[in-house]
Design an enzyme around this catalytic site. Structure first.
Site, PDB file in Angstrom:
ATOM      1  N   ASP A   1      -1.834 -64.064  -6.138  1.00 52.68           N
ATOM      2  CA  ASP A   1      -1.647 -65.499  -6.334  1.00 52.68           C
ATOM      3  C   ASP A   1      -2.311 -65.943  -7.636  1.00 52.68           C
ATOM      4  O   ASP A   1      -3.536 -65.929  -7.735  1.00 52.68           O
ATOM      5  CB  ASP A   1      -2.246 -66.249  -5.133  1.00 52.68           C
ATOM      6  CG  ASP A   1      -1.664 -67.639  -4.965  1.00 52.68           C
ATOM      7  OD1 ASP A   1      -1.795 -68.438  -5.905  1.00 52.68           O
ATOM      8  OD2 ASP A   1      -1.072 -67.917  -3.909  1.00 52.68           O
TER       9      ASP A   1
ATOM     10  N   HIS B   1      10.528 -67.721  -4.933  1.00 52.42           N
ATOM     11  CA  HIS B   1       9.431 -68.563  -5.397  1.00 52.42           C
ATOM     12  C   HIS B   1       9.196 -68.387  -6.898  1.00 52.42           C
ATOM     13  O   HIS B   1       8.989 -69.366  -7.622  1.00 52.42           O
ATOM     14  CB  HIS B   1       8.165 -68.227  -4.611  1.00 52.42           C
ATOM     15  CG  HIS B   1       6.992 -69.075  -4.975  1.00 52.42           C
ATOM     16  ND1 HIS B   1       6.877 -70.389  -4.583  1.00 52.42           N
ATOM     17  CD2 HIS B   1       5.891 -68.809  -5.716  1.00 52.42           C
ATOM     18  CE1 HIS B   1       5.750 -70.898  -5.056  1.00 52.42           C
ATOM     19  NE2 HIS B   1       5.136 -69.959  -5.757  1.00 52.42           N
TER      20      HIS B   1
END
Lengths: 408, 408
Positions: free
Chosen positions: A232, A323
């Site tokens: 992330d 995403h």
């Protein structure tokens, strides 16, 4: 003025602002070996041990710490509202805000250098700062108190997104303090010290605590994993673009010289249903391999995703609804600095999404609008909290955060 | 059989059981440099960086890990109850317990060596074990299922103490799993993996998460501070006494060879009212200096408290009602091993008091009774949770925890 860009902490080496912004992790902190050695049992120390508890980050400077400085292992976001009499005059409200900012500035400088605050009942808990940073932002109403002419256009509630299920408990506040440290005891003590010192001036609206990998458990700079197991923050701006993305430059303007903005969203992640998703579907939804973070079009984590790549059958390698595909900056100026933390709160868990950018409307919003329209990950993620803050410029020794922004 | 006391983890050095019990911190873990290097960006690594994420503790051995091994920075205590049909036969109940213990043993061995569990959906989150330990205990009803003849006399609710305000939410469970690690992401993943794998066999009763100082922020072996700012655990048994205190020996008997007991109490600490107490009153109540942990009768943290010492006016230097005075072991055999963790839970905070001892009735109870009768600290502390567990002996590779305690 280079002289104002360095902080002198007694007993430590100087930390240059340039080092904080662009340097390696080693340059970003000041290792004050033996700084608090007096409180440690000498016989427990091994001479070869490299301890990071005494590492400090400079508080004073052109910009606040805790933004482009490397993210420590733990964060505590403290949302405050000012205590004000109903119908108080602007001057009275301004006075409360000034007192809050003065206290925060004084406390931050002390705590970040490993000292307790004034009248600290547990100063021993401050002696292990472990890269403690304290960063202060203001919500719209607070900047209005400070100077209505300085309220940036983006300092307001974000547009309503269809994926949002916002809970009032995690909403906007007037003041936001971000504390980060590699030590949880230090972090807890620092946050409580601030709350206590502000008790007559501000009330706590919410606290959000988060974590990343521990300091020293992985090489500094390793991208953290969120609770879905994904890397992330891979696409964060690289050094050459960081300055402009966060503090403005060609085509982007910051709301105040040395200031920036923070979008703080609490994104709940449904770990239970995500567990039912197999590896190919996980990678397909993200557009990256969970294993190493590489885009499906590439080999290594930091390869640029190639949205035009096609497989042998002519299908896109990275789905247009993944995403990565939706969140990828379409324009160079869209890049934002993500600096999030995982959270676990009873049976709920997710990500404290914290993004710094010069202009919320020109950078964060277009990305979020694309994610709102279509992002395969939306099936397992739900934004439940949202707030936007103007992050104040840094301050010089002898001054306090926001001083130059008050009128007169 | 020394051969069974070491674990061989591919790519790591061997860890001897003796090292785990009595050695220095350096000997207590196996540093597997480069163990998970494949998943880290090479350019982020600095050659001089000593990373602790790949440090592992051996699962297999005569005793379970996580007891006398050094306490990592974070703990998650997971309380479980077995899922059983009403009126299930003893054999059926025993089968459920055996399956739980087999799964826990297999999962613990995998996770502690840095691997995911079987069918792990996020095995990447396991590759940074950071001294992960998993330790399993049983409540009275579970030992009864295992073998009624093996239920030790002390394995029952503690006597009712007048200071207790026990909340049902933090009460006794049938099974207890203590997970400790220096990394929170690892810890969270490991606990979820266990909960998932046991889903059809056991339900979660509660989870208690706690923290100490971060690994590497202070010299290994530094006594942690609790949220009152006090050094907590100074009086733990020294190396020569640890073995007997925890696993039995002259005058103390353990319930099973290689087994021990865990008293787990959730002690709420009123940080607000404690803040109002000045330094002399704090030191007087504790019987030690908050600054360095030294007893008021001595100079250094590890000096033995002298309860007979008098000041110039003839008053005791350490008050007879101070915490140190009341908790000090009256008999050598009373010594217990405290291995607690701080907790913060919304606006509540305190200590997860975890004590290991060979015999709860002969060691923990007399100390707690004295504290219950009089302890100046009681004004600011309240036990709100309490549970007692029989900690199983360790197991050898190819076996599972508790196997030798089942009948037949």
């Amino acid at each position: 003025m280079p002289g104002t860009d360095t902080a002198q902490i007694p007993g430590t080496r100087h930390t240059s602002r340039r080092g904080l912004l662009f340097g390696s992790a080693a340059a970003a902190v000041t290792a004050a070996a033996g700084f608090a050695a007096g409180s440690m049992p000498a016989d427990a120390a091994e001479p070869t041990e490299a301890l990071h508890g005494t590492d400090t980050v400079a508080f004073h400077g052109h910009r606040q710490p805790g933004i482009t400085t490397p993210a420590p292992a733990f964060a505590s976001f403290l949302a405050l509202d000012l205590i004000q009499e109903p119908g108080a005059s602007t001057a009275a409200r301004r006075d409360v805000l000034a007192r809050v900012l003065k206290i925060l500035s004084d406390d931050a400088a002390r705590l970040m250098s490993g000292r307790g605050v004034l009248a600290d009942t547990q100063p021993e808990m401050a002696t292990n700062p472990a890269r403690l940073t304290i960063t202060v932002g203001l919500g719209q109403s607070a900047v209005q108190i400070l100077d209505p002419a300085r309220v940036p256009g983006w300092l307001k509630d974000l547009p309503a997104f269809s994926i949002d299920k916002l809970e009032k408990a995690w909403g906007q506040s007037e003041v936001l303090v971000q504390l980060c440290s590699d030590d949880q005891i230090t972090l807890h003590h620092g946050r409580r010290a601030l709350e206590k010192d502000l008790r007559t001036l501000a009330t706590t609206v919410w606290i959000q605590n988060g974590f990343r990998h521990s300091r020293g458990s992985m090489p500094e700079g390793t991208t953290m994993r969120n609770l879905f197991g994904q890397k992330d923050g891979t696409a964060n701006p690289v050094e050459g673009m960081l300055e402009q993305a966060v503090f403005g430059g060609a085509g982007l303007e910051s709301w105040a010289e040395g200031g920036t903005s923070l979008v703080l969203r609490r994104i709940e992640m449904d770990l239970e249903t995500w567990d039912e998703v197999d590896r190919p579907a996980r990678d397909f939804s993200l557009g990256r391999r969970q294993s190493d973070g590489a885009p499906l079009s590439g080999q290594h984590e930091f390869d640029s995703p190639d949205l035009r790549a096609r497989d042998d059958s002519g299908f896109p390698v990275i789905s247009a609804d993944s995403h990565v595909s939706r969140s990828l900056a379409r324009e160079a100026h869209e890049k934002i600095l993500r600096r999030g933390y995982n959270y676990v709160d009873g049976s709920r868990a997710g990500l404290i999404f914290a993004a710094y950018q010069a202009d919320v409307d020109r950078q964060f919003v277009p990305i979020q609008q694309r994610l709102d329209e279509a992002d395969l990950l939306n099936e397992w993620t739900t934004p439940i909290g949202s707030a936007v803050y103007a992050i104040l410029p840094g301050c010089r020794e002898g001054s306090f955060l926001g001083r130059e922004l008050f009128p007169d």
